[in-house]
Scaffold this motif. Structure first.
Motif, short mmCIF file in Angstrom:
data_model
loop_
_atom_site.label_atom_id
_atom_site.label_comp_id
_atom_site.label_asym_id
_atom_site.label_seq_id
_atom_site.Cartn_x
_atom_site.Cartn_y
_atom_site.Cartn_z
N LEU A 64 14.57 6.26 -4.41
CA LEU A 64 13.34 6.80 -4.33
C LEU A 64 13.70 7.70 -5.75
N PRO A 65 12.69 8.20 -6.36
CA PRO A 65 11.35 7.70 -6.54
C PRO A 65 11.42 6.48 -7.46
N GLY A 66 12.54 6.13 -8.10
CA GLY A 66 12.42 5.09 -8.98
C GLY A 66 11.67 3.87 -8.70
N VAL A 67 11.86 3.35 -7.24
CA VAL A 67 11.43 2.09 -6.68
C VAL A 67 9.91 1.97 -6.67
N LEU A 68 9.36 3.20 -6.72
CA LEU A 68 7.78 3.37 -6.39
C LEU A 68 7.17 2.85 -7.57
N ARG A 69 5.78 2.11 -7.23
CA ARG A 69 5.09 1.34 -8.15
C ARG A 69 3.57 1.88 -7.72
N THR A 70 3.51 3.03 -7.13
CA THR A 70 2.25 3.38 -6.75
C THR A 70 1.46 4.35 -7.74
N LEU A 74 1.12 -1.23 0.00
CA LEU A 74 -0.14 -0.04 -0.03
C LEU A 74 0.64 1.26 0.01
N MET A 75 1.96 1.20 0.47
CA MET A 75 2.94 2.74 0.61
C MET A 75 3.78 2.72 -0.40
N TYR A 76 4.21 1.35 -0.97
CA TYR A 76 5.14 1.75 -2.14
C TYR A 76 4.91 1.01 -3.34
N GLY A 77 3.62 0.38 -3.55
CA GLY A 77 3.28 -0.04 -4.65
C GLY A 77 3.52 -1.41 -5.19
N THR A 78 4.21 -2.22 -4.37
CA THR A 78 4.30 -3.61 -4.79
C THR A 78 4.54 -4.27 -3.46
N ASP A 79 4.14 -5.61 -3.15
CA ASP A 79 4.14 -6.24 -1.87
C ASP A 79 5.65 -6.66 -1.73
N LEU A 80 6.62 -6.82 -2.62
CA LEU A 80 7.94 -7.10 -2.34
C LEU A 80 8.75 -5.86 -2.08
N SER A 81 8.21 -4.66 -2.09
CA SER A 81 8.95 -3.35 -1.87
C SER A 81 9.25 -3.23 -0.34
N ILE A 82 9.92 -3.96 0.42
CA ILE A 82 10.30 -3.91 1.71
C ILE A 82 11.55 -3.17 2.03
N ALA A 83 11.20 -2.10 3.00
CA ALA A 83 12.44 -1.27 3.39
C ALA A 83 13.16 -2.03 4.44
N ILE A 84 14.30 -2.32 4.27
CA ILE A 84 15.52 -3.23 4.93
C ILE A 84 16.23 -2.05 5.83
N PRO A 85 16.10 -2.59 7.20
CA PRO A 85 17.25 -1.63 8.22
C PRO A 85 18.70 -2.11 7.66
N ASP A 86 19.35 -0.79 7.64
CA ASP A 86 20.67 -0.88 7.09
C ASP A 86 21.65 -1.07 8.37
N VAL A 87 21.47 -2.45 8.67
CA VAL A 87 22.26 -2.48 10.32
C VAL A 87 23.67 -2.33 10.20
N ASP A 88 24.37 -2.37 9.00
CA ASP A 88 25.84 -2.30 8.94
C ASP A 88 26.24 -0.86 9.20
N ARG A 89 25.46 0.17 8.91
CA ARG A 89 25.57 1.48 8.76
C ARG A 89 24.82 2.40 9.73
N GLY A 97 9.17 4.37 -10.96
CA GLY A 97 8.50 5.45 -10.37
C GLY A 97 6.84 5.29 -10.29
N ARG A 98 6.23 4.59 -11.01
CA ARG A 98 4.78 4.75 -10.83
C ARG A 98 4.40 3.53 -11.33
N GLY A 99 3.06 2.90 -10.84
CA GLY A 99 2.76 1.62 -11.41
C GLY A 99 1.29 1.31 -11.12
N ARG A 100 0.85 0.25 -10.93
CA ARG A 100 -0.66 0.16 -10.74
C ARG A 100 -1.01 -0.20 -9.27
N GLY A 101 0.02 -0.16 -8.41
CA GLY A 101 -0.23 -0.31 -6.71
C GLY A 101 -0.63 -1.66 -6.77
N VAL A 102 -1.28 -2.00 -5.62
CA VAL A 102 -1.70 -3.12 -5.03
C VAL A 102 -3.45 -3.23 -4.84
N ARG A 103 -3.88 -4.26 -5.00
CA ARG A 103 -5.16 -4.29 -4.63
C ARG A 103 -5.58 -4.96 -3.41
#
Ligand SMILES: Nc1nc2c(c(=O)[nH]1)N[C@H]1C(S)=C(S)[C@@H](COP(=O)(O)OP(=O)(O)OC[C@H]3O[C@@H](n4cnc5c(=O)[nH]c(N)nc54)[C@H](O)[C@@H]3O)O[C@H]1N2
Ligand SMILES: Nc1nc2c(c(=O)[nH]1)N[C@H]1C(S)=C(S)[C@@H](COP(=O)(O)OP(=O)(O)OC[C@H]3O[C@@H](n4cnc5c(=O)[nH]c(N)nc54)[C@H](O)[C@@H]3O)O[C@H]1N2
Ligand code: SF4
Ligand SMILES: [Mo]
Length: 752
Positions: free
Chosen positions: A589-595, A155-170, A355-361
């Motif tokens: 961002l913003p290329g990763v978005l598919r909303t 819902l936030m980013y437009g695909t269900d596999l667009s998961i923001a990963i914590p950058d633990v190393d930095r 940067g743009r897409g159909r989003g999720v249902r």
């Protein structure tokens, strides 16, 4: 050396990725002259650098386990008969054909278990099987696991596999909620040696805060542990987000131009004052405020939530609010914050128009028959599987195919599911063991040894803290009579199609489809090419390796089938047996978005509704009874690997942990047997008193209870434990994700 095992005449050495958990450690496998197998960490793996855990070491024992299935089995009544593969597939066809013909494609369901996503043959060819079956009744372990994060991210980013990963190393500040990576080695966070990475965070002066009703091993190495009341993380996060907004601390930084919905977010968060959430979460209001201020002040910070946040009644809300806090503190899409990986084989957020897409249902378009629960990304909540079988009426499920799963131990109210499976007209399972689930199958097909297949992490590259790519060839040949899972799945798919296609033909169609998609994808370096030409370029390979080569060459780092000669190919990976490091995660961002809006949606209507439901929950006073939570164990893997001597015993204690104060109140002493009772069932367990638990909270690990005499796992049966999912309830569900509530179960504990 062409990726084939090397070494002197008496032994062979090969390198591969461990398929057992999400950490994807590099392994060095040595097969001695006497066929003895030793497994060590691969120091030259650029990602894992030699790290290994006891489960990885046990892969040799898994390979040799006499109870591991090696021959197809057919069951008639209680009797199993070993048969050849042809006979097994013929029997599967005989069982499935009348159901599909007389009752329709939806009369046969599929359940895909956790190991499905741990190798590329299984992830690619289960898709082929599901499509061939044509059923809408798809279930998987996702709805007892991470589905809430997929829904919130979709819902936030437009695909269900667009998961923001914590950058633990930095990062300078890591807030972990409901995860115990010191034991689990991380999830939706692929980072081999997370224990080492967390220690490194502390060593470089970073701060680690853990929110968990138990003082876990991760909490023990942290700067601060907050013992939250189970099921209330969404409230805590809402309180933090509100504080950021109210105190003027919110500064989304570089993400600011890409955000939608900040005013709506501010409005919907208003009820979550630190005082209001403190009463429900038991995290003091001052602490809520301090966490918000610390997260805002840290040079970089990442919030990360896992099983303890997702498998709750507000799992999707909690998953959303994790990223709301990351965004408000300026940590979305920046080094040290949370970032989107860019996997070599591509992902829904590297394909199509950037940067743009159909989003999720969400919710999905279909409903379950009995409870009318919505589908989520094409599947149904697994908590409805039993009722879809055992509730009479038209449309009842009559058949089931399970692949790499053990839902009788791993899904809620599993006693009901076990009984339901016994009533099926046709059940076909592909698994490594005859377990509590597969014992109900009519046809049981063995999985080959994990050492005898090629490996690539198609899925976990999307969740990794670095972009890497590694291909492992088989370390050992298939044993006589063993079939690769690609063949098993293709042959089952051909059976489901009712004949007419051979596995080779179906595989060619699958590869042609993949080539067509790449040629049509504007983001692919293969865009505009003739699909026939793309197929010709990979014609030297077959099955999953051909599909993998297509994806790599047409993917974000690919050679574009010759267009970019330095680009990635499967040949290049074969020539690098320890794997390739493709660099740290970069802002996308913003290329990763598919909303559809081309923005990050901070307040999509579905989540605003969830926030209102969450606010309503503030009105209900917390109950006074005990709440049950789970706990993973280092030398266990969900419901399996309990049959391997290297992992048995020791810390794998299937005890009911409770706080000494609760024990005293209940008259329970250490080591005594207690009855644990919930709405749906009861179990007898040995009490273990420990002050690592918060008073009012008790804990049982899941995946145990190997008491069914119809299974075949000698050692596991001797240290059986009890099944915690006899207590979890299939009724409460996180509505948007269909995910079961597995933590915070109301229980009674009675002295026996
Ligand atoms: N109460 C409670 N329940 C939980 C959880 C919890 O925290 N608490 N956690 C949930 C989570 S996160 C998950 S992922 C699920 C897991 O739920 P499931 O996926 O249903 O169960 P697993 O225990 O992972 O079982 C995996 C099965 O795959 C088989 N297997 C192993 N390797 C292979 C292979 O290569 N091929 C094939 N075909 N089979 C193979 C094993 O023998 C085993 O039977 O459990 C969930 N259940
Ligand atoms: N050794 C080992 N490693 C594994 C697995 C395994 O079985 N064994 N399973 C693998 C799988 S399939 C997965 S999905 C991952 C899961 O990886 P994690 O999510 O890290 O695993 P858990 O150890 O279940 O951690 C969940 C934590 O949430 C806490 N908790 C329970 N309820 C709540 C709550 O309401 N709020 C908060 N804040 N915390 C809560 C529990 O006490 C527990 O410490 O692990 C993977 N790795
Ligand atoms: S941490 Fe996970 S991937 Fe690494 S060796 Fe252990 S089980 Fe395998
Ligand atoms: Mo999982």
């Amino acid at each position: 050396m062409n990726g084939l095992p090397s070494g002197n005449a008496s032994e062979s050495v090969s390198h591969r990725t461990c398929p057992l958990c999400e950490a994807t450690c590099g392994l060095t496998v040595t097969v001695g002259a006497d066929a003895a197998i030793s497994v060590r960490g691969d120091r030259q793996d650029p990602f894992s650098k030699g790290y290994i855990c006891p489960k990885g070491v046990a892969l040799g024992q898994l390979h040799s386990d006499p109870d591991r299935l090696r021959t197809p089995l057919i069951r008639r009544g209680p009797t199993w008969t070993e048969v050849g593969w042809d006979e097994a597939f013929a029997e599967a066809g005989r069982l499935l054909e009348p159901l599909l013909r007389d009752h329709g494609r939806d009369s046969v369901a599929v359940y895909l278990g956790n190991p499905t996503v741990h190798n590329h043959a299984a992830s690619l060819y289960t898709r082929v099987l599901v499509q061939a079956l044509g059923t809408g009744y798809r279930f998987s372990a996702s709805t007892v696991d991470q589905m809430p994060k997929q829904v919130a991210s979709g819902l936030m980013y437009g695909t269900d596999l667009s998961i923001a990963i914590p950058d633990v190393d930095r990062t300078d500040y890591l807030l972990i909620l409901g995860a115990n990576p010191m034991v689990s080695n991380g999830s939706l966070l692929t980072a081999p040696d997370l224990p080492g990475r967390l220690r490194a965070l502390r060593r470089r002066g970073g701060r680690l805060v853990v929110v968990d009703p138990r003082r876990t091993r991760t909490a023990e190495i942290a700067d601060e542990h907050l013992a939250i009341r189970p099921g209330t993380d969404a409230l805590l996060l809402a309180g933090i987000a509100r504080t950021l907004l109210e105190e003027g601390l919110a500064d989304p930084g570089q993400a600011a131009p890409h955000l939608n919905g900040l005013p709506e977010l501010r409005a919907v968060l208003r009820p979550f004052t630190p005082e209001a959430v403190a009463a429900a979460t038991r995290v003091p209001a001052d602490t809520v405020r301090r966490l918000a201020r610390e997260l805002a002040a840290a040079p970089s910070a990442a919030v990360y939530g896992r099983i303890g946040t997702t498998t709750t009644a507000f799992g999707t809300a909690a998953s959303w609010l994790v990223d709301v806090v990351n965004t408000l503190t300026g940590n979305l899409d920046r080094p040290g914050g949370v970032l989107f990986p860019e996997p070599a084989t591509g992902s829904p957020n590297t394909t199509g128009e950037p940067g743009r897409g159909r989003g999720v249902r969400v919710p999905g378009s279909r409903r379950t028959r009995v409870r009318q629960l919505a589908s989520v990304f094409g599947e149904f909540p697994v908590g409805t599987l039993a009722e879809e079988i055992d509730t009479p009426g038209p449309g009842r499920l009559r058949g089931l195919i399970t692949f790499a799963g053990n839902p009788v131990l791993s899904t809620p109210n599993s006693a009901r599911l076990g009984a339901a499976l016994g009533s099926l007209d046709a059940m076909i399972s592909v698994d490594a063991y005859l377990n509590e689930t597969t014992r109900h199958a009519h046809v049981l097909l063995p999985a080959a040894s994990p050492l005898a297949r090629s490996h690539y992490d198609l899925v976990f590259a999307s969740f990794a803290v670095r972009n890497t790519a590694k291909y492992s060839p088989p370390s050992l040949p298939l044993a006589p009579g063993e079939l690769d899972e690609s063949e098993v799945l293709l042959r089952l798919a051909c059976t489901a199609l009712g004949g007419g296609l051979t596995p080779d033909e179906l595989d060619d169609l699958t590869a042609a489809d993949a080539a067509r998609r790449l040629a049509a994808d504007p983001s692919s370096p293969a865009h505009g090419r003739d699909p026939v030409e793309l197929l010709a370029a990979v014609s030297g390979r077959r099955r999953q390796d051909r599909l993998l080569d297509l994806l790599l060459r047409g993917g974000p780092y690919g050679d574009g089938f010759g267009a970019k000669p330095d680009g990635l190919t499967l040949d290049a990976l074969v020539a690098a047996p320890h794997g390739l490091d493709l660099g740290p995660l970069r802002p996308r961002l913003p290329g990763v978005l598919r909303t559809p809006s081309g923005k990050v949606e901070l307040a999509p209507p579905q989540l605003v509704d969830e926030a209102r439901r969450l606010a309503d929950s503030l009105a209900t006073a917390p109950g006074a009874g005990l709440l049950l939570v789970g706990r993973r164990q280092l030398r266990s893997n969900n419901s399996w690997m309990h049959n391997l001597p290297l992992l048995a015993g020791g810390s794998n204690r299937c005890t009911l942990q409770l706080h000494p104060d609760d024990a005293a109140r209940l008259g329970v002493t250490a080591g005594q047997s207690v009855t644990v009772r919930s709405r749906v069932g009861e179990v007898a367990a040995v009490a273990e008193l420990t002050d690592t638990l918060t008073p009012g909270v008790v804990s049982l690990p899941h995946g145990w209870g190997h008491t069914d005499p119809a299974t075949r796992s000698e050692l596991a049966t001797r240290e059986a434990g009890v099944n915690s999912n006899l207590l979890t309830d299939e009724e409460p569900i996180d509505p948007l994700s269909g995910t079961a509530v597995l933590n915070g179960i109301p229980v009674e504990v009675l002295s026996r």
